[in-house]
Design a protein around this motif. Sequence first.
Motif, short mmCIF file in Angstrom:
data_model
loop_
_atom_site.label_atom_id
_atom_site.label_comp_id
_atom_site.label_asym_id
_atom_site.label_seq_id
_atom_site.Cartn_x
_atom_site.Cartn_y
_atom_site.Cartn_z
N GLY A 227 0.90 -1.16 0.05
CA GLY A 227 -0.04 -0.01 0.17
C GLY A 227 0.68 1.18 -0.21
O GLY A 227 1.97 1.18 0.29
N SER A 228 0.20 2.31 -0.55
CA SER A 228 1.00 3.72 -0.46
C SER A 228 -0.29 4.69 -0.02
O SER A 228 -1.27 4.62 -0.68
CB SER A 228 1.33 3.86 -1.85
N VAL A 229 0.21 5.74 0.74
CA VAL A 229 -0.76 6.76 1.14
C VAL A 229 -0.06 7.85 1.11
O VAL A 229 1.13 8.22 1.30
CB VAL A 229 -1.10 6.47 2.63
N LEU A 230 -0.86 9.06 0.40
CA LEU A 230 -0.45 10.30 0.46
C LEU A 230 -1.24 11.13 1.19
O LEU A 230 -2.50 11.38 0.74
CB LEU A 230 -0.29 10.71 -1.08
N ALA A 231 -1.03 12.06 2.20
CA ALA A 231 -1.66 12.69 2.83
C ALA A 231 -1.30 14.16 2.74
O ALA A 231 0.02 14.45 3.41
CB ALA A 231 -1.65 12.11 4.53
N ARG A 232 -2.23 15.16 2.55
CA ARG A 232 -1.59 16.52 2.14
C ARG A 232 -2.62 17.26 2.95
O ARG A 232 -3.69 16.92 3.45
CB ARG A 232 -2.18 17.16 0.65
N ARG A 233 -2.09 18.47 3.43
CA ARG A 233 -2.63 19.26 4.37
C ARG A 233 -2.28 20.92 4.06
O ARG A 233 -1.03 20.95 4.00
CB ARG A 233 -2.82 18.96 6.06
N SER A 234 -3.13 21.79 4.08
CA SER A 234 -2.83 23.13 3.84
C SER A 234 -3.67 23.84 4.84
O SER A 234 -5.04 23.90 4.60
CB SER A 234 -2.44 23.67 2.55
N GLY A 235 -3.37 24.87 5.52
CA GLY A 235 -4.22 25.57 6.36
C GLY A 235 -3.38 26.57 7.10
O GLY A 235 -2.07 26.82 7.27
N VAL A 236 -4.30 27.37 7.87
CA VAL A 236 -3.81 28.59 8.50
C VAL A 236 -4.52 28.55 10.11
O VAL A 236 -5.55 27.90 10.18
CB VAL A 236 -4.17 30.08 8.09
N GLY A 237 -3.31 28.61 11.02
CA GLY A 237 -3.99 28.73 12.54
C GLY A 237 -3.64 30.24 13.01
O GLY A 237 -2.64 30.57 12.80
N LEU A 238 -4.59 30.91 13.80
CA LEU A 238 -4.46 32.38 14.13
C LEU A 238 -4.65 32.29 15.66
O LEU A 238 -5.64 31.68 16.11
CB LEU A 238 -5.49 33.01 13.44
N LEU A 239 -3.68 32.64 16.39
CA LEU A 239 -3.52 32.86 17.85
C LEU A 239 -3.69 34.21 18.10
O LEU A 239 -2.74 35.03 17.65
CB LEU A 239 -2.29 32.11 18.24
N LEU A 240 -4.58 34.61 18.96
CA LEU A 240 -4.81 36.11 19.49
C LEU A 240 -4.68 36.27 20.89
O LEU A 240 -5.18 35.20 21.71
CB LEU A 240 -6.20 36.49 19.09
N ARG A 241 -4.15 37.25 21.39
CA ARG A 241 -4.35 37.66 22.88
C ARG A 241 -5.31 38.72 22.87
O ARG A 241 -5.12 39.97 22.37
CB ARG A 241 -3.00 38.33 23.59
N TYR A 242 -6.67 38.58 23.07
CA TYR A 242 -7.66 39.47 22.95
C TYR A 242 -8.61 39.66 24.25
O TYR A 242 -8.88 38.56 24.81
CB TYR A 242 -8.63 38.90 22.03
N ARG A 243 -8.52 40.80 24.65
CA ARG A 243 -9.22 41.24 25.89
C ARG A 243 -8.66 39.96 27.14
O ARG A 243 -9.42 39.49 28.07
CB ARG A 243 -10.80 41.10 25.77
N ASP A 244 -7.27 40.19 27.16
CA ASP A 244 -6.83 39.25 28.31
C ASP A 244 -7.06 37.78 28.06
O ASP A 244 -6.78 37.16 29.31
CB ASP A 244 -7.20 39.98 29.63
N SER A 245 -7.34 37.35 27.30
CA SER A 245 -7.44 35.78 27.11
C SER A 245 -6.99 35.50 25.65
O SER A 245 -6.79 36.27 24.63
CB SER A 245 -9.12 35.44 26.90
N TRP A 246 -6.69 34.10 25.72
CA TRP A 246 -6.12 33.66 24.41
C TRP A 246 -7.29 33.01 23.74
O TRP A 246 -8.30 32.47 24.17
CB TRP A 246 -5.04 32.57 24.83
N TRP A 247 -7.11 33.28 22.21
CA TRP A 247 -7.92 32.60 21.43
C TRP A 247 -7.35 32.03 20.21
O TRP A 247 -6.32 32.60 19.85
CB TRP A 247 -9.24 33.74 20.87
N PHE A 248 -7.89 30.89 19.65
CA PHE A 248 -7.03 30.19 18.52
C PHE A 248 -8.21 29.71 17.67
O PHE A 248 -9.25 29.06 18.07
CB PHE A 248 -6.22 28.91 19.13
#
Length: 464
Positions: A58-79
Motif C-alpha cells: 500500500g501507499s498513502v499520500l496525505a496532504r494538508r494546507s491551512g492557517v492557524g491564528l492565535l490572538l491575545r484578545y481582552r486578556d484571554s487567548w483565542w485560537f
Amino acid sequence: MTLTTDADRLTDELLGVAEHWCGEGTRLGAEYAQAFVEVTADIRLDCAVRDGAAVETGSVLARRSGVGLLLRYRDSWWFGSAPLAEPQALARQLALVCPTGPRVPPAIPRLRSVPGPPSPWPAVADAGLAGRWCAGAQPVRLDLIQDYFHRYRVVVDTRGVRAASPVSGGRQRCSATAVGADTVARSFTRRSRPDWGAETPVGELVESVDAIARDAVRRARGLLPARNLGHRRTPVVLAPKAGAALLHELIGHAVEADNFEKHTHLVSAMTDGPLCDAPLGLVDDAGVPGGIGSLGVDDDGQPGARTTLVQDGVLVGRLTNLLAAYPDAAGSTGNGRRQDYTRASLPRATNTVVLPGPDGVDRLCEVPPEGLLYVSALSSGETVPARGDFCFSAAEGYYLTPGGGRQPLRDVNLHGDARGTLRRLVGIADDVEGDNVTCGKQGQSVLIGLYSPTMRFDSTDWWC
C-alpha cells in the motif's frame, strides 16, 4: 505520487496569507496576534514479507494546507484555524470573538507539486533480499514502512517575527516476527535521515532497509527462548538510546513549561535538591546534526536552541514556547512545536540528549550476585505527574547472571517512583547513540530525537 513543493515563489504567497490574518487580528483589537500557515505532504509506502517474498502492500499520500491564528484578545487567548482553501471558515470563527467583521485574503495560494520520492520495494524484490532475511530454521514475517515528510511552514506575528521553515526527511521502520515451535517473538528497528527525499538514490534506501531488516530478524529470533521470571530487584543497565527514552518521560515532560507550572508532586520532588549523585547532564538540543527533532526556528518563529535541563545531577532549566513565556518573548527557549496548523504550539522537546559520562561500559555491566537486567530497547511508557509514578515496557531485555548467562526475557516492565529511580542512577558511559520516536502530548504528536550512552541504575524493581 507527488509531494507539495517548497519553492521560493510559494514563500511570499504563504507569508502574504500569514500577514493578512495577523493584520486582521491587530485591526480587530488584539493585543497580540500570530498567524501560522502550513503546506505539508506525508507519504507512506508499505511492504510485507511473507514466505520469503516481498510485496508492496500500500501507499498513502496525505496532504494538508491551512492557517492557524492565535490572538491575545481582552486578556484571554483565542485560537482558530481553517484550510487555506476555506478562508471564510476562519473569518466566521473570528467574527464570533471580534464581531466588527474580519476580512478574508484577496487571493488563495496555488499549491504546486514536484515528483515524489522513490519506493525501495521493487528493488528489494528484484535483489532477492527478502529470501535472505527469511533464510534460517525459524520462519519469519516482516512488515516494513518507508515514510517521507515534506513540510513548509511560515509564521508571522505582531512583534516582528516573519519566518519560513521548510522541513523534510524520511524514516524507515521494520517489525519482524519470528515463529518458533510453540511461541512467537517480535522485534522492531528503525532509522531516519533528514535528507531522504525525491533525489535519494534507490540503492541508498535499499541498503538501509537491508540493514534494519537483518537487525530486526536477528533480534526477533534471539528472543524466541524468552522467559518470564516474575518480580526481581536488581541493577538495571539501559543500552545506548534507551536511557534517553526513560529520562525524556521522567524529566523531559516535567520541565515543559505548561507542566512545570502545575507544581505537581513530580515537579516538587525534582526541584527539592539534586536528582542523583551521578554527574548527569541532560540537554534539549535543536541543533543535533541529522536529528529528527532538529530545527532552525520553532513553530512560533523563535530560533531553535540548546537548553540545559540538568547539570551535574541538578535540575537547572525548563522548556518554554512563546505562549508560556508571554509577555516576555525573550523567555522562549525555541521549543514551540505543533502537530499541524489546527493546533496552537506547546512546549515540546526537539532532541533529548544525555551527555557522555565518565564510566566505562564494562564496569557498568558488571553483574552482582543477584543478577542484572540489561535493556537493549524500551517500548511504550508514561509518567503520572500527579503521583510521580512511571511505567515502561522493554521491547528487548536480558537477565544477566554472574556466571555469564544471558537469558532473553518476555514482557519486561519497569515500574516505580520517578524521583526514587533517578536517585539510583549510579553510572553513565560515553557511548552515545541516537534514535527517533513519535512523542504524544495533549493529542498532538511530534517527532523527537533521543540520544544517550549506556546508563546504570541500582536496586530497581522490574517484572516479567
